[in-house]
Design an enzyme around this catalytic site. Sequence first.
Site, short mmCIF file in Angstrom:
data_model
loop_
_atom_site.label_atom_id
_atom_site.label_comp_id
_atom_site.label_asym_id
_atom_site.label_seq_id
_atom_site.Cartn_x
_atom_site.Cartn_y
_atom_site.Cartn_z
N ARG A 1 -0.05 -0.30 -9.09
CA ARG A 1 -1.44 -0.41 -8.42
C ARG A 1 -1.95 1.66 -8.77
NH1 ARG A 1 -3.16 -2.63 -3.21
NH2 ARG A 1 -3.07 -0.97 -2.64
N GLN B 1 0.00 6.36 -6.11
CA GLN B 1 -1.26 7.62 -6.04
C GLN B 1 -1.29 8.97 -7.09
OE1 GLN B 1 0.46 8.80 -2.19
NE2 GLN B 1 -1.09 7.51 -0.76
N ALA C 1 -5.34 9.02 -1.04
CA ALA C 1 -6.27 9.10 0.26
C ALA C 1 -5.74 10.05 1.30
CB ALA C 1 -7.01 7.32 0.36
N ASP D 1 1.33 -1.04 0.17
CA ASP D 1 -0.02 0.01 -0.42
C ASP D 1 1.09 1.42 0.52
OD1 ASP D 1 -2.43 -1.61 0.18
OD2 ASP D 1 -2.85 -1.00 2.00
N MET D 2 -0.05 2.13 -0.46
CA MET D 2 1.00 3.92 0.07
C MET D 2 0.53 4.12 0.83
SD MET D 2 3.70 4.99 -1.50
CE MET D 2 4.17 5.05 -3.00
N THR E 1 -10.02 1.96 -8.79
CA THR E 1 -10.53 3.98 -8.37
C THR E 1 -12.59 2.51 -8.48
OG1 THR E 1 -11.13 5.34 -9.93
CG2 THR E 1 -10.73 3.12 -10.90
N HIS E 2 -13.63 3.43 -7.96
CA HIS E 2 -15.00 3.28 -8.21
C HIS E 2 -15.14 4.11 -9.56
CE1 HIS E 2 -14.01 2.34 -4.07
NE2 HIS E 2 -14.04 1.83 -4.87
P1 FDA Z 1 -13.58 9.34 -6.70
O1 FDA Z 1 -13.19 9.91 -4.45
O2 FDA Z 1 -13.53 10.40 -7.56
O3 FDA Z 1 -15.12 8.59 -6.64
C1 FDA Z 1 -15.49 8.23 -7.86
C2 FDA Z 1 -16.98 8.13 -7.45
O4 FDA Z 1 -16.85 6.66 -6.28
C3 FDA Z 1 -17.53 8.72 -6.99
O5 FDA Z 1 -17.96 9.83 -7.50
C4 FDA Z 1 -18.98 7.49 -5.98
O6 FDA Z 1 -19.72 7.35 -6.39
C5 FDA Z 1 -18.13 6.33 -5.37
N1 FDA Z 1 -16.76 6.24 -4.77
C6 FDA Z 1 -15.28 6.79 -4.27
N2 FDA Z 1 -15.45 6.24 -3.23
C7 FDA Z 1 -15.99 5.51 -2.24
C8 FDA Z 1 -16.59 5.66 -0.69
N3 FDA Z 1 -16.02 5.94 -0.37
N4 FDA Z 1 -17.96 5.14 -1.05
C9 FDA Z 1 -18.59 4.62 -1.48
N5 FDA Z 1 -19.02 5.52 -2.59
C10 FDA Z 1 -17.56 6.07 -3.40
N6 FDA Z 1 -5.32 4.72 -1.61
C11 FDA Z 1 -4.00 5.35 -0.72
O7 FDA Z 1 -3.68 6.90 -0.72
N7 FDA Z 1 -2.78 4.11 -0.39
C12 FDA Z 1 -3.87 2.71 -1.16
O8 FDA Z 1 -2.86 2.13 -0.59
C13 FDA Z 1 -4.50 2.88 -1.61
N8 FDA Z 1 -5.23 1.31 -1.94
C14 FDA Z 1 -6.48 1.30 -2.87
C15 FDA Z 1 -6.96 0.39 -3.13
C16 FDA Z 1 -7.85 -0.56 -3.76
C17 FDA Z 1 -8.36 -1.64 -4.79
C18 FDA Z 1 -8.65 0.91 -3.85
C19 FDA Z 1 -10.02 1.38 -4.81
C20 FDA Z 1 -8.64 2.24 -3.47
C21 FDA Z 1 -7.48 2.40 -2.40
N9 FDA Z 1 -6.63 3.55 -2.38
C22 FDA Z 1 -5.82 4.09 -1.35
C23 FDA Z 1 -8.51 4.72 -1.81
C24 FDA Z 1 -7.77 5.30 -2.69
O9 FDA Z 1 -6.80 6.44 -3.58
C25 FDA Z 1 -9.07 6.39 -2.91
O10 FDA Z 1 -9.11 7.36 -2.36
C26 FDA Z 1 -10.38 5.74 -3.05
O11 FDA Z 1 -10.58 4.72 -4.12
C27 FDA Z 1 -11.79 6.78 -3.75
O12 FDA Z 1 -11.34 7.57 -5.15
P2 FDA Z 1 -11.84 6.80 -6.18
O13 FDA Z 1 -11.02 6.64 -7.23
O14 FDA Z 1 -13.40 6.11 -5.93
O15 FDA Z 1 -12.32 8.34 -7.27
#
Ligand code: FDA
Length: 306
Positions: A179, A158, A184, A129-130, A226-227
Site C-alpha cells: 500500500r 511511504q 504522514a 501500517d508504516m 491517497t485522496h
Molecule cells: P495530499 O495530502 O496531497 O492531498 C490530496 C488532496 O486530498 C488534498 O488536496 C485534499 O483535497 C484531500 N485531502 C488530503 N488529506 C485530507 C484530509 N486530512 N482532510 C481532507 N481532505 C484531505 N501514512 C503513513 O505514514 N503510514 C501509514 O501507514 C498510512 N496509512 C494510510 C492508509 C490509507 C488508506 C490512507 C488513505 C492514508 C494513509 N496514510 C498513512 C496517510 C498518508 O501518508 C497521507 O498523509 C494522507 O493520505 C494525505 O495525503 P494524500 O495522499 O491524500 O495527498
Amino acid sequence: MRRIFLWAARNAWLRTHLSRWWFVRRAVRKFMPGETLPDALGAAEAHAASGIGSVFTLLGENLTTMSEAERVADHYREVLDEVAARGLRAEISVKLTQLGLDIDAEGAYRAFDGLARHAATNANWVWVDMEGSAYVERTLAFYERAARDHRNVGLCLQAYLHRTPADVARLLPLTPAIRIVKGAYDEPAEIAYRAREEVDAAYAAISVQLFEALVRGQASRVILATHDIRLIEQLARSAASMAIDRSRIEVQMLYGIRFDEQRRLAAAGFDVRCLIAYGTYWFPWYMRRLAERPANVIFALRQLLP
Ligand code: FDA
C-alpha cells in the site's frame, strides 16, 4: 502549521487534555464513525451499499506493556470474526508498535503471526501500517519475515522517504503486497522529500515501479492509498498502458475524506476501500489529519459554534 500539528501529535500533555474538550471530540467525528467496533462495523456496512470495501484500524501506538498488546491482538481477532460473520469485504491494518514491537519484538511477531493465520482461515488479509522513520528498518525486516511465512500480509510504504524505491526493489523477491502512501510524519530533509511536487513525483514513480512488478508477477497487490484524484487518474492511465485491468487497481482513502470520489471510483470499476479508524486513542491520529489540510482546522474551530 503542518509542523505544529505533527508536534502536537507527539505531545502527551496535549493528548491528555485537548482530547477531553467537547469541540475537539465533536470535530474528530468527521474522520471517525465512533470509538467502538460496532460504530466501525456500522460504517462499513453503509459503505458496502455503495460498493466500497473497508479496512479497519484500531487507533493506538507505542504501548508500554505486552498485556496491552495481547488485548489489541484479541480485539483484531474479534474484528476478523465479525467481518466473516457479517460477510463484509473488509481487511485489517495494524501498527507494529501497537502489537508491542518496542517492548518485545518476538512477542509482537507471535501476535502478528497469530492474526495472519486467523485471517487466512477466512481468506482475509492483515496489513502493516508504516510509522515514523525510526521504525522503517524494523518494520521492513518484520514484513520480510511475515511475507515468507504468509501470503495474506501487506505492507504500507511511504513515498516521501528517499529510501522507498530501494525498499520496493528489496521486497520484490517476496512478491509483496504494498500500500503506497505519501507519508504522514514530520521527517527531516536528509531522508525525506518535503516539497509537495517532489513527494507527488516520488509517489508516481514508485507506483509505476510497483505496477511493473505486478505485471511481472513480482507483486501480489498494489494499493494507491491517497485522496489525490489527479495522481490516481494519472496512475490509472499508466496502469491501462500496461494492460492492467481497472478492477486490479486498488484505491484506498480515509473515512470522512472525499466520499463522493470513493463512490465515483467504485462505480467506475476500481477496487475501492475506505480505511475506518476507531478507538479511544485518536488524538495523535487526528492531529496528523489536521496537519494534512488546513481547512480541517477551520472545520474543527467551527464546532465551537452551536
Ligand atoms: P495530499 O495530502 O496531497 O492531498 C490530496 C488532496 O486530498 C488534498 O488536496 C485534499 O483535497 C484531500 N485531502 C488530503 N488529506 C485530507 C484530509 N486530512 N482532510 C481532507 N481532505 C484531505 N501514512 C503513513 O505514514 N503510514 C501509514 O501507514 C498510512 N496509512 C494510510 C492508509 C490509507 C488508506 C490512507 C488513505 C492514508 C494513509 N496514510 C498513512 C496517510 C498518508 O501518508 C497521507 O498523509 C494522507 O493520505 C494525505 O495525503 P494524500 O495522499 O491524500 O495527498
